[in-house]
Design an enzyme around this catalytic site. Structure first.
Site, short mmCIF file in Angstrom:
data_model
loop_
_atom_site.label_atom_id
_atom_site.label_comp_id
_atom_site.label_asym_id
_atom_site.label_seq_id
_atom_site.Cartn_x
_atom_site.Cartn_y
_atom_site.Cartn_z
N GLU A 295 0.86 -1.19 0.00
CA GLU A 295 0.00 0.00 0.00
C GLU A 295 0.89 1.23 0.00
O GLU A 295 1.99 1.23 0.57
CB GLU A 295 -0.90 0.02 1.25
CG GLU A 295 -1.75 1.29 1.31
CD GLU A 295 -2.88 1.25 2.34
OE1 GLU A 295 -2.84 0.39 3.24
OE2 GLU A 295 -3.80 2.07 2.23
N CYS B 263 -6.54 0.87 2.81
CA CYS B 263 -7.54 1.95 2.88
C CYS B 263 -7.49 2.90 1.71
O CYS B 263 -8.48 3.59 1.44
CB CYS B 263 -7.37 2.73 4.18
SG CYS B 263 -7.81 1.79 5.64
N ASN C 236 -12.10 -3.19 0.36
CA ASN C 236 -11.01 -3.47 1.31
C ASN C 236 -11.62 -3.85 2.64
O ASN C 236 -12.13 -4.96 2.78
CB ASN C 236 -10.07 -2.27 1.42
CG ASN C 236 -8.99 -2.49 2.48
OD1 ASN C 236 -8.39 -3.55 2.51
ND2 ASN C 236 -8.77 -1.53 3.35
N GLU C 237 -11.60 -2.95 3.60
CA GLU C 237 -12.19 -3.30 4.90
C GLU C 237 -13.61 -2.76 4.97
O GLU C 237 -13.94 -1.95 5.83
CB GLU C 237 -11.35 -2.71 6.04
CG GLU C 237 -10.10 -3.53 6.33
CD GLU C 237 -9.29 -2.96 7.48
OE1 GLU C 237 -9.52 -1.80 7.87
OE2 GLU C 237 -8.41 -3.67 7.98
O1 AHR Z 1 -2.20 -1.68 6.81
C1 AHR Z 1 -2.68 -0.42 7.20
C2 AHR Z 1 -4.18 -0.33 7.10
O2 AHR Z 1 -4.77 -1.22 7.98
C3 AHR Z 1 -4.77 -0.71 5.78
O3 AHR Z 1 -4.75 0.33 4.88
C4 AHR Z 1 -6.17 -1.10 6.14
O4 AHR Z 1 -6.71 -2.06 5.27
C5 AHR Z 1 -6.07 -1.57 7.56
O5 AHR Z 1 -6.98 -0.91 8.36
#
Ligand code: AHR
Length: 657
Positions: A46, A244, A375-376
């Site tokens: 990321e 994120c 993602n989440e």
């Molecule tokens: O790894 C950091 C963050 O943690 C990521 O962006 C997210 O998916 C999780 O909350």
């Protein structure tokens, strides 16, 4: 009084170690219980902590296109004497919507000291003695006598490399000028200064400086030392671009892959969400230029032999932020992005998106097999949207695999709802995330022992053991590493259920991080792996091909006397691989009894990570403080003793005959 985990582990170990009998671990070498997928251990990438811009993307000029919220951020303009209006930011708007701004400089008999533009780089620029640097600029001018001087500076503002670029008249059209030159010295926190000779007006954009030593020497490419760390792990997959940043703070801030391909001057920059996410770690200069985009990620995966795992926005912005939703009847463009991405990766060169891939230099397909939707994300809104994606993607690509979100936590109401509903939808993978304390990892080693073996598989998509420390790069202790190693024996034992796993986040810059711990830390010139990195690497390089039962008293070794163990067979080399974590402060002797093998070799390769101090760390100054040490050990037959050192992680490779 609250006791620390360390003291609990130590006390438990002391108690047990004194009364300890030698344990016999039985490994059944001829009774594989599951296949280990080639994708088992991967990496999660990321653009966080200066992971892409200022990280693996090797561009040294920050804000090269003047598109940051403050157009001159990262730049220092010095004029002697000051002349009002000599340097202005112009906006061509409609003519280049993706990159509208440029710098206009008006020169009147300019000479060395009259007008300087200095770029500070990403927390400085790492410059190396005798290395070639490739400078380029988009410009236009009607003058025909202009020269642009480019100077590399060290921290004392001394010139350690320079070049002169002739800016020939271009009239009203833009042209590219480029020149390469060497740095005569090394600087950890260098800068790049520009000054002019001549009279006239010049417009400047896309001011760029790359080192020659990029990954695979690709011009405008990636930082080789960082990519090498990934290649060395031989990851089964690379998940990108997050995290994120896929979701965005709001939908406008989401990651849109179509804006990250094609000529870099046409890739529209956006603010990186980690710019503002944590006020105590604010990074106002953090933007995503997308010089590194989806084409480059696919190419990286191909380079290092990993499967690509792109994650796309599902029509929901980050639920910790705006939680904006795309109405269901307006989701089509999002679904189309997913379908088009498969065509971009795999389509014939005559297809709309396959043609774009070919134009970027890769006519052969990338052979993309899977993608993540969301993602989440969580809640019924996620399920509603996911179903629309699933129907559309499966209609066109029935065997394509989808990775789906189980939210932010590995338990609780949100997780329970999603885990139940996703399994009903028969999704291929449920993505579970756990950022937890070391205790959690030790006590969840059996998490998957009783998971259903049928239906959806688990992608342990983000995990890291968080110890209670305040400094970013001080958090990846050996306690964090050894707790993750223990947990990973549980993942390996359950490779039938957990078929992909990745630690997160991947990279962090010592001067530019927002989130810690992280797997790999860098400054502008150096890179080091944390203890966690070496744990991930050992699992990945020793993943084998089939899970073998390894038991003590007919039970999995999952915490008895703080011991954790798993075993695999590597069919390719006909080796038995045994992993043992001793999380106690005492050495412990086990008898390892290999059943079902005719004969085993008399020696074994041992890769050992061991520290007496659970707070031990790696750093830029001591990058290998906690790292595996390799040796050969003698084995006395199929029943042999192995002494696991205190606080150790051992990987034994034994040839079967
Ligand atoms: O790894 C950091 C963050 O943690 C990521 O962006 C997210 O998916 C999780 O909350």
């Amino acid at each position: 009084m609250k006791r620390s985990f360390l003291s609990i582990v130590a006390a438990a170990a002391l108690l047990t170690a004194t009364a300890q009998d030698k344990k016999t671990f039985v490994v059944k070498a001829n009774t594989p219980v599951a296949e280990v997928q080639s994708t088992m251990w991967g990496v999660f990438f990321e653009d966080i902590n200066l992971g892409a811009d200022g990280g693996i993307y090797a561009e040294l000029i920050k804000n090269r296109s003047f598109e940051f919220a403050r157009p001159l951020m990262g730049w220092k303009v010095e004029q002697r004497p000051y002349t009002e209006g000599a340097v202005t930011v112009q906006n061509r708007q409609g003519n280049n919507a993706a990159n509208p701004r440029f710098l206009r400089v008006q020169l009147n008999n300019a000479s060395q000291t009259s007008l300087n533009l200095t770029n500070e780089g990403f927390r400085g620029m790492g410059l190396k003695k005798d290395l070639r640097y490739d400078f380029s600029v988009m410009y236009r001018t009607t003058a025909n006598n202009l020269k642009l001087h480019v100077e590399l500076l060290n921290a004392k503002n001394e010139v350690i490399g320079n070049s002169v670029v002739n800016l020939a008249a271009t009239g009203s059209s833009w042209s590219k000028a480029a020149q390469s030159f060497q740095s005569k010295d090394t600087a950890q926190k260098g800068q790049c200064r520009f000054w002019f000779e001549g009279t006239g007006t010049v417009d400047l954009d896309m001011i760029s400086l790359f080192p020659e030593d990029t990954w695979k020497k690709r011009p405008g490419g990636m930082r080789a030392d960082m990519i090498q760390m990934l290649a060395d792990m031989k990851p089964g997959f690379v998940r990108f671009p997050g995290g994120c940043i896929v979701e965005g703070i709001d939908l406008a801030n989401r990651y849109q892959w179509k804006k990250t391909i094609g000529p870099i001057e046409e890739r529209q920059l956006i603010m990186n969400r980690w710019n503002v996410e944590f006020p105590h770690r604010a990074a106002p200069d953090y933007f995503q230029t997308f010089g590194l985009g989806f084409f480059e990620y696919f190419q990286l995966c191909e380079d290092i032999g990993a499967e690509a795992l792109p994650i796309l926005n599902c029509g929901m912005a980050c639920q910790f932020n705006t939680a904006e939703l795309v109405p269901l009847d307006q989701l089509d463009p999002y679904v189309q992005d997913a379908l088009d991405l498969i065509e971009f990766a795999n389509g014939d060169v005559t297809s709309t998106w396959g043609k774009k891939r070919a134009e970027m230099g890769h006519p052969a397909p990338f052979n993309l097999k899977m993608m993540g939707i969301g993602n989440e994300n969580w809640g019924p809104q996620y399920l509603e949207r996911l179903k629309i994606f699933q129907t559309a993607i499966k209609a066109k690509y029935p065997t394509f695999k989808l990775i789906t979100s189980s939210g932010t936590d590995p338990d609780g109401a949100r997780y329970d709802l999603l885990n139940t509903e996703l399994r009903k939808m028969n999704v291929e993978f449920v993505d579970e995330h756990y950022y937890r304390k070391p205790e959690w990892f030790f006590s969840n080693v059996k998490r998957y022992d009783n998971y259903t073996r049928t239906g959806s598989k688990v992608f342990a998509g983000e995990y890291a053991s968080h110890v209670d420390r305040t400094n970013g790069d001080k958090r990846n202790t050996w306690l964090a590493g050894i707790s993750i190693a223990a947990f990973m024996t549980g993942l390996e034992r359950n490779a039938e259920v957990v078929q992909m796993a990745s630690y997160a986040p991947l990279f962090a810059h010592v001067d530019g991080w927002q989130w810690a711990p992280d797997l790999i830390w860098v400054n502008n010139l150096n890179v080091y792996g944390t203890p966690d990195y070496y744990v991930q690497k050992l699992f990945s390089l020793n993943k084998g091909t089939q899970v073998l039962p390894l038991t003590f008293n007919n039970e999995a070794v999952a915490g008895q006397d703080s011991l954790y163990a798993s075993a695999v067979l590597d069919k390719a080399t006909n080796e038995l691989v045994v992993k043992i974590v001793n999380a106690s402060n005492k050495q412990q002797i086990q008898t390892i009894s290999v059943e079902g093998a005719k004969k085993i070799a008399k020696t074994a390769k041992l890769q050992l990570m061991q520290q007496n101090d659970l707070t031990a760390l790696n750093s830029i100054a001591a990058p290998q403080q906690v790292a595996p040490v390799e040796s050969m050990i003698t084995i006395n037959g199929k029943k042999f003793d192995y002494t696991a050192a205190p606080y150790s992680f051992s990987v034994l490779r034994i040839k079967l005959q």
